[in-house]
Design a protein around this motif. Structure first.
Motif, PDB file in Angstrom:
ATOM      1  N   ARG A  76      11.993  -8.797  13.682  1.00 23.77           N
ATOM      2  CA  ARG A  76      12.624  -8.854  12.366  1.00 23.77           C
ATOM      3  C   ARG A  76      13.578 -10.048  12.297  1.00 23.77           C
ATOM      4  N   ARG A  79      11.460 -13.277  12.278  1.00 30.15           N
ATOM      5  CA  ARG A  79      10.794 -13.479  10.984  1.00 30.15           C
ATOM      6  C   ARG A  79      11.790 -14.032   9.974  1.00 30.15           C
ATOM      7  N   GLU A  85       5.463 -14.789  12.103  1.00 27.71           N
ATOM      8  CA  GLU A  85       5.082 -14.049  10.913  1.00 27.71           C
ATOM      9  C   GLU A  85       4.220 -12.875  11.317  1.00 27.71           C
ATOM     10  N   ARG A  86       4.338 -11.845  10.531  1.00 29.30           N
ATOM     11  CA  ARG A  86       3.615 -10.603  10.781  1.00 29.30           C
ATOM     12  C   ARG A  86       2.425 -10.545   9.838  1.00 29.30           C
ATOM     13  N   VAL A  98       1.320 -10.292  15.123  1.00 29.28           N
ATOM     14  CA  VAL A  98       2.376 -11.283  14.947  1.00 29.28           C
ATOM     15  C   VAL A  98       1.886 -12.605  15.522  1.00 29.28           C
ATOM     16  N   THR A 101       4.797 -19.301  13.670  1.00 30.82           N
ATOM     17  CA  THR A 101       4.758 -20.168  12.495  1.00 30.82           C
ATOM     18  C   THR A 101       4.866 -21.611  13.002  1.00 30.82           C
TER      19      THR A 101
END
Length: 155
Positions: A76, A79, A85-86, A98, A101
Motif C-alpha cells: 500500500r 503503491r 502497481e496491483r 503486483v 512501475t
C-alpha cells in the motif's frame, strides 16, 4: 546459568551473529535512505519483483518470507509512491498480482549500485574463496533447516 543452553563457543558465535545482522540491517537501511529515499523493505520488494517479474501477492509474500499483513501494508505504501502497481480484483487477493512501475524500476536502478557496494564491502571484501564457500554453505543449510521446520509445523 544461561550458558548451559549453548556451549561457550556457540554462545559467542550466536552473539556475534546477532550483532552482525543488526548492524548490517542498520547500515543497509541508512545507505538506502540516504542514497535514494528507499527503505530496506522497499528495496526487498523491488528486487523480488525485478528478479521474478509480476507476482501474485501470495507468491511475493512467500518469496520474501513475510506475513500477509506486513506485505499488504508495504505494498500500500509503495503503491502510494508509484513504485508498484496491483493488478486484479481487490475482492480476490488470491488472483491479485503486483508488478513494478517505471518509477519502481528507476528507483531500483538508482539504489542497486550503492547497495551492492555496501554489501560487497562489509560482507565479502577480504574473505577468501574458501571462507566465502563455507559461509554460503552455512547460510544455505540454516535456511533449509528453517524451511523444513516451518513446513513440518504447517502440515
Amino acid at each position: 546459568m544461561y550458558s548451559m543452553w549453548l556451549t561457550e563457543e556457540q554462545q559467542q558465535i550466536w552473539r556475534n551473529y546477532l550483532v552482525m545482522t543488526s548492524r548490517l540491517q542498520s547500515a543497509m537501511q541508512r545507505q538506502l535512505q540516504q542514497d535514494c529515499e528507499l527503505s530496506l523493505s522497499d528495496y526487498d520488494v523491488l528486487v523480488a519483483l525485478a528478479e521474478r517479474g509480476p507476482l501474485r501477492i501470495n507468491e511475493l509474500g512467500e518469496a520474501l518470507a513475510w506475513e500477509q499483513s506486513r506485505l499488504s501494508h508495504q505494498l500500500r505504501r509503495m503503491r502510494g509512491r508509484g513504485l508498484v502497481e496491483r493488478q486484479g480484483s481487490d475482492d480476490d487477493r488470491r488472483g491479485a498480482s503486483v508488478e513494478l512501475t517505471d518509477g519502481g524500476r528507476s528507483a531500483l536502478a538508482l539504489a542497486a549500485p550503492g547497495h551492492a557496494e555496501l554489501v560487497r564491502r562489509v560482507m565479502f571484501d577480504g574473505m577468501s574463496p574458501a571462507r566465502l564457500r563455507a559461509f554460503g554453505a552455512m547460510a544455505e543449510a540454516v535456511a533449509q533447516r528453517l524451511t523444513t521446520s516451518q513446513t513440518r509445523r504447517t502440515s
